[in-house]
Motif scaffolding. Structure first.
Motif, PDB file in Angstrom:
ATOM      1  N   LEU A   1       0.829  -1.209   0.000  1.00 40.05           N
ATOM      2  CA  LEU A   1       0.000   0.000   0.000  1.00 40.05           C
ATOM      3  C   LEU A   1       0.861   1.256   0.000  1.00 40.05           C
ATOM      4  O   LEU A   1       0.551   2.235  -0.678  1.00 40.05           O
ATOM      5  CB  LEU A   1      -0.924  -0.003   1.221  1.00 40.05           C
ATOM      6  N   LYS A   2       1.957   1.217   0.755  1.00 39.69           N
ATOM      7  CA  LYS A   2       2.843   2.371   0.798  1.00 39.69           C
ATOM      8  C   LYS A   2       3.470   2.629  -0.564  1.00 39.69           C
ATOM      9  O   LYS A   2       3.518   3.776  -1.035  1.00 39.69           O
ATOM     10  CB  LYS A   2       3.937   2.143   1.847  1.00 39.69           C
ATOM     11  N   ILE A   3       3.941   1.571  -1.212  1.00 45.29           N
ATOM     12  CA  ILE A   3       4.567   1.714  -2.527  1.00 45.29           C
ATOM     13  C   ILE A   3       3.568   2.255  -3.545  1.00 45.29           C
ATOM     14  O   ILE A   3       3.886   3.146  -4.345  1.00 45.29           O
ATOM     15  CB  ILE A   3       5.143   0.363  -2.997  1.00 45.29           C
TER      16      ILE A   3
ATOM     17  N   GLN B   1     -10.335   0.203   7.191  1.00 47.05           N
ATOM     18  CA  GLN B   1      -9.651  -0.290   8.375  1.00 47.05           C
ATOM     19  C   GLN B   1      -8.269  -0.818   8.022  1.00 47.05           C
ATOM     20  O   GLN B   1      -7.299  -0.618   8.768  1.00 47.05           O
ATOM     21  CB  GLN B   1     -10.483  -1.394   9.049  1.00 47.05           C
ATOM     22  N   ALA B   2      -8.170  -1.497   6.884  1.00 45.48           N
ATOM     23  CA  ALA B   2      -6.877  -2.010   6.435  1.00 45.48           C
ATOM     24  C   ALA B   2      -5.916  -0.866   6.136  1.00 45.48           C
ATOM     25  O   ALA B   2      -4.720  -0.939   6.454  1.00 45.48           O
ATOM     26  CB  ALA B   2      -7.068  -2.874   5.189  1.00 45.48           C
ATOM     27  N   LEU B   3      -6.438   0.216   5.542  1.00 45.94           N
ATOM     28  CA  LEU B   3      -5.594   1.382   5.271  1.00 45.94           C
ATOM     29  C   LEU B   3      -5.141   2.037   6.573  1.00 45.94           C
ATOM     30  O   LEU B   3      -3.983   2.460   6.694  1.00 45.94           O
ATOM     31  CB  LEU B   3      -6.369   2.389   4.409  1.00 45.94           C
TER      32      LEU B   3
ATOM     33  N   ARG C   1      -0.381   2.855  10.441  1.00 46.20           N
ATOM     34  CA  ARG C   1       0.347   2.788  11.706  1.00 46.20           C
ATOM     35  C   ARG C   1       1.751   2.211  11.526  1.00 46.20           C
ATOM     36  O   ARG C   1       2.587   2.305  12.433  1.00 46.20           O
ATOM     37  CB  ARG C   1      -0.443   1.953  12.724  1.00 46.20           C
ATOM     38  N   ILE C   2       1.981   1.616  10.358  1.00 48.22           N
ATOM     39  CA  ILE C   2       3.296   1.041  10.058  1.00 48.22           C
ATOM     40  C   ILE C   2       4.063   1.926   9.076  1.00 48.22           C
ATOM     41  O   ILE C   2       5.218   2.280   9.307  1.00 48.22           O
ATOM     42  CB  ILE C   2       3.140  -0.380   9.478  1.00 48.22           C
ATOM     43  N   TYR C   3       3.413   2.270   7.980  1.00 52.92           N
ATOM     44  CA  TYR C   3       3.961   3.188   6.983  1.00 52.92           C
ATOM     45  C   TYR C   3       2.931   4.293   6.741  1.00 52.92           C
ATOM     46  O   TYR C   3       1.749   3.992   6.587  1.00 52.92           O
ATOM     47  CB  TYR C   3       4.235   2.482   5.647  1.00 52.92           C
TER      48      TYR C   3
END
Length: 229
Positions: free
Chosen positions: A28-30, A103-105, A110-112
C-alpha cells in the motif's frame, strides 16, 4: 457506482479481488508513493511535450487531449455525475461496504504513512465545512487514470520501451485508485475509455485539418499558373 462495481466484478467489490495488496502495508505504501508521483509525471509530461521540437501533430494531439479531458471529464462530467469514492461511503451513511478496506488502510498507516488518508480527511473537512478553502469531492470519472492513459498513449508513439513503462504506470494508478479508497473501478474504466476516445478524436481532427490545409495550399500554388495560361 458501488453496485455497478459488484455487478461487473462477479458479485465482489474490486478491492476484495485485490485483498492480497490491501493486506500488505508495504504494498500500500509503494502504491501510494506511485499514486502521488503521478503529479510529477504530469508536470514532466506537459513540459516535455511543450519543448519537444519534433512531430508537431503528436504534440498538438497530446495538448488538445489534455485540455479536452480536463474540461469534459474534470468539469462537466465531474459536476453532472458528482459522486463520492469508497473512502467517503460510510461517512455519508451509505453503509459499511468499504469499512474493511478503510480499516486495512488505517492499520497500514500505523506502520507506513499512507498519505491518501490525510488527503481524504482534508477533503472531508472541506466538504463538511470543518476547514476553510476551496476543495471538492468527485470520483467519476477518474482523472488520475485518464491522465495516466494519456501519458501511455503519447509515450507509445515516442518509444516502445517508454510506452511499456507508462502502460505499467497506468495499471498501477488504476489499482491504486481502488485499493487506496479513492475510486470505484468504474471510475477508472470511464476515465480510461474517455481518454482513448478523446485521443482518437483529436488525432482525427488534426489529420482532417492537415489534409484541408494541404489542399488549400496546393490550390493557392496552382492559381498563378492558371492565371498565366
Amino acid at each position: 457506482m458501488a453496485q455497478a462495481d459488484r455487478i461487473l466484478h462477479f458479485g465482489r467489490a474490486p478491492h476484495e479481488w485485490l485483498w492480497f495488496i490491501v493486506q500488505s502495508p508495504l504494498a500500500l505504501k509503494i502504491i501510494n508513493i506511485a499514486y502521488n508521483f503521478w503529479f510529477v509525471v504530469l508536470i514532466t509530461a506537459v513540459f516535455t511535450v511543450c519543448i519537444a521540437r519534433k512531430d508537431t501533430k503528436l504534440r498538438h494531439q497530446f495538448l488538445m487531449s489534455f485540455m479536452t479531458v480536463w474540461t469534459l471529464g474534470g468539469f462537466f462530467l465531474a459536476m453532472g455525475l458528482s459522486s463520492a469514492g469508497p473512502c467517503f461511503y460510510e461517512r455519508l451513511g451509505f453503509g459499511n461496504d468499504f469499512h474493511a478496506l478503510m480499516q486495512a488502510l488505517a492499520t497500514a498507516d500505523r506502520i507506513y504513512p499512507i498519505w491518501a488518508l490525510n488527503t481524504q480527511d482534508m477533503l472531508w473537512g472541506g466538504y463538511t465545512g470543518a476547514t476553510t478553502g476551496s476543495v471538492g469531492i468527485s470520483a467519476f470519472p477518474s482523472l488520475h487514470v485518464a491522465m495516466a492513459v494519456l501519458f501511455a498513449l503519447y509515450a507509445t508513439r515516442r518509444s516502445r520501451l517508454a510506452g511499456v513503462v507508462m502502460w505499467l504506470f497506468a495499471g498501477v494508478i488504476m489499482v491504486g485508485s481502488v485499493v487506496l479508497g479513492w475510486h470505484y473501478a468504474v471510475d477508472g474504466y470511464a476515465g480510461a475509455s474517455l481518454m482513448v476516445a478523446i485521443w482518437k478524436a483529436c488525432g482525427y481532427l488534426l489529420t482532417r485539418f492537415e489534409s484541408d490545409s494541404a489542399a488549400a495550399e496546393s490550390s493557392t500554388m496552382q492559381s498563378p499558373a492558371l492565371c498565366g495560361m
